[in-house]
Design a protein around this motif. Structure first.
Motif, short mmCIF file in Angstrom:
data_model
loop_
_atom_site.label_atom_id
_atom_site.label_comp_id
_atom_site.label_asym_id
_atom_site.label_seq_id
_atom_site.Cartn_x
_atom_site.Cartn_y
_atom_site.Cartn_z
N MET A 76 -10.87 37.00 21.66
CA MET A 76 -10.43 36.78 23.04
C MET A 76 -10.83 35.40 23.54
O MET A 76 -10.04 34.71 24.20
CB MET A 76 -11.01 37.87 23.94
N VAL A 77 -12.04 34.97 23.25
CA VAL A 77 -12.48 33.63 23.64
C VAL A 77 -11.59 32.58 22.97
O VAL A 77 -11.17 31.60 23.59
CB VAL A 77 -13.96 33.41 23.26
N SER A 78 -11.30 32.80 21.68
CA SER A 78 -10.42 31.87 20.96
C SER A 78 -9.04 31.83 21.59
O SER A 78 -8.42 30.75 21.69
CB SER A 78 -10.30 32.28 19.49
N ALA A 79 -8.54 32.98 22.01
CA ALA A 79 -7.20 33.03 22.61
C ALA A 79 -7.15 32.24 23.92
O ALA A 79 -6.19 31.51 24.18
CB ALA A 79 -6.80 34.48 22.85
N VAL A 80 -8.17 32.37 24.74
CA VAL A 80 -8.21 31.63 26.00
C VAL A 80 -8.28 30.12 25.73
O VAL A 80 -7.57 29.32 26.34
CB VAL A 80 -9.40 32.09 26.87
N ALA A 81 -9.16 29.73 24.80
CA ALA A 81 -9.31 28.31 24.48
C ALA A 81 -8.03 27.73 23.89
O ALA A 81 -7.61 26.62 24.24
CB ALA A 81 -10.48 28.11 23.51
N THR A 82 -7.39 28.50 23.00
CA THR A 82 -6.15 28.01 22.38
C THR A 82 -5.01 27.97 23.39
O THR A 82 -4.14 27.09 23.32
CB THR A 82 -5.78 28.90 21.18
N ALA A 83 -4.99 28.90 24.33
CA ALA A 83 -3.99 28.85 25.40
C ALA A 83 -4.13 27.56 26.21
O ALA A 83 -3.13 26.94 26.61
CB ALA A 83 -4.12 30.06 26.30
N LEU A 84 -5.36 27.14 26.45
CA LEU A 84 -5.59 25.88 27.15
C LEU A 84 -5.05 24.72 26.34
O LEU A 84 -4.40 23.81 26.88
CB LEU A 84 -7.09 25.70 27.41
N VAL A 85 -5.30 24.72 25.05
CA VAL A 85 -4.79 23.67 24.17
C VAL A 85 -3.27 23.66 24.18
O VAL A 85 -2.63 22.59 24.25
CB VAL A 85 -5.32 23.86 22.74
N TRP A 86 -2.68 24.83 24.11
CA TRP A 86 -1.22 24.95 24.14
C TRP A 86 -0.66 24.33 25.43
O TRP A 86 0.33 23.61 25.43
CB TRP A 86 -0.81 26.41 24.06
N TRP A 87 -1.32 24.60 26.55
CA TRP A 87 -0.91 24.04 27.84
C TRP A 87 -1.05 22.52 27.84
O TRP A 87 -0.17 21.81 28.32
CB TRP A 87 -1.74 24.66 28.95
N LEU A 88 -2.15 22.02 27.29
CA LEU A 88 -2.35 20.59 27.22
C LEU A 88 -1.31 19.90 26.36
O LEU A 88 -0.81 18.81 26.67
CB LEU A 88 -3.75 20.28 26.70
N LEU A 89 -0.95 20.54 25.26
CA LEU A 89 0.09 19.98 24.39
C LEU A 89 1.45 19.98 25.09
O LEU A 89 2.20 19.00 25.02
CB LEU A 89 0.17 20.77 23.08
N GLY A 90 1.75 21.06 25.78
CA GLY A 90 3.03 21.17 26.47
C GLY A 90 3.12 20.25 27.69
O GLY A 90 4.22 19.90 28.13
N GLY A 91 1.98 19.86 28.22
CA GLY A 91 1.97 19.03 29.41
C GLY A 91 2.09 17.56 29.13
O GLY A 91 2.09 16.74 30.07
N ARG A 92 2.22 17.18 27.87
CA ARG A 92 2.32 15.77 27.54
C ARG A 92 3.71 15.23 27.87
O ARG A 92 4.71 15.95 27.71
CB ARG A 92 2.04 15.53 26.07
N PRO A 93 3.81 13.96 28.29
CA PRO A 93 5.13 13.37 28.53
C PRO A 93 5.87 13.16 27.21
O PRO A 93 5.27 13.01 26.18
CB PRO A 93 4.79 12.03 29.21
#
Length: 305
Positions: A288-305
């Motif tokens: 679960m901790v990994s899922a939350v952390a990876t979701a943050l990474v996914w958001w950061l990747l998707g938020g790139r221009p």
């Protein structure tokens, strides 16, 4: 090809378990650790068949032009190089249990080999990275940085092993943002699904060092070449904490004569009788901790221009 890899991994791991039991390739259990004595004799080195399954699918795809370009070959070669080092460790452990002799590679033997593989990876990976690693660091600095990242990742993922299904589940979650970018990452996820069929609690096989070394190499390689090296420690927060817990424990005991954790790596701290989390609770909570952390990474990747 993910389906083929998962099925091939499932078949090879199952075959490996049968052969291991017939030959007595069982895992000894630490007597000073949590109550895992019921696992004594469980086959180890289960990473060997799932790494072989992944490689058996990748190379025909690569040489027919269906598995990406040089980046993918580089990631796979690094994984096999690191996996081979871990495989020697697995072989020594099995051999020592059967006939005695050297039990494992010592740190002073293992680290130089890891550094050689990591240096070779870093030399070719630095020019192929999808982002500037550190502004102004320069080519030599980039190679040194990537060498440290790869060696650190391999050992961090290795220290995350030790509970049924823990490392396999964490690795799958960490690699999810890269499935569409890196065929090797996708094949590893598929291979791990086949492996987890047997490694889920109660485990019928343990991963061993070949598997954990290959996972660490692929995670580092994929994040360096397709995402951002600085996102890896976020997604891989559990491996980072696992390796830090070992470093802190060793340093504290040598400097102060006291332990910070009941046991290290940290997953065994939570299992200790004074804490009392069941093994399955530790595993799922770390997922679960990994899922939350990876979701943050996914958001950061998707938020790139």
């Amino acid at each position: 090809m993910m389906v083929v890899t998962a099925l091939l991994s499932w078949f090879l791991v199952g075959l490996f378990i049968r052969v291991s039991k017939a030959r007595g390739w069982g895992q000894p259990i630490r007597k000073d650790g949590p109550a895992h004595q019921q696992k004594e004799g469980t086959p180890t080195a289960g990473g060997v068949p799932f790494v072989l399954a992944m490689a058996a699918v990748f190379f025909p795809l690569y040489f027919t032009g269906h598995a990406g370009g040089p980046r993918e070959l580089l990631i796979m070669v690094a994984a096999l190089g690191m996996g081979l080092i871990g495989g020697v460790d697995d072989l020594l452990k099995i051999r020592s249990r059967m006939v005695g002799g050297k039990k494992e590679l010592l740190a002073r033997e293992k680290f130089p080999l890891q550094i050689i593989v990591a240096l070779a990876f870093a030399y070719f990976a630095a020019p192929l990275a999808s982002h500037e690693l550190v502004p102004g660091l320069g080519p030599v600095g980039d190679v040194i940085l990537l060498t440290l990242v790869l060696v650190g990742s391999v050992n961090a993922f290795n220290f995350t092993d030790g509970l049924d299904g823990l490392l396999g589940g964490v690795a799958i979650i960490v690699l999810l943002p890269l499935l569409a970018l890196s065929p090797v990452s996708a094949l590893l996820v598929a291979a791990l699904l086949g492996f987890l069929w047997f490694n889920a609690h109660p485990a019928r096989v343990f991963m061993g060092d070949m598997g954990s070394h290959a996972i660490g190499a692929i995670a580092a390689g994929a994040y360096v070449l397709y995402a951002d090296v600085w996102l890896l420690p976020i997604a891989a927060i559990i491996p980072v904490v696992a390796v830090l817990s070992v470093v802190i424990q060793v340093a504290s005991f040598r400097l102060r004569g006291k332990r910070v954790f009941k046991m290290s790596p940290i997953q065994h701290h939570f299992e200790h009788k004074d804490i009392g989390w069941p093994e399955t609770h530790v595993t799922v909570r770390f997922w679960m901790v990994s899922a939350v952390a990876t979701a943050l990474v996914w958001w950061l990747l998707g938020g790139r221009p």
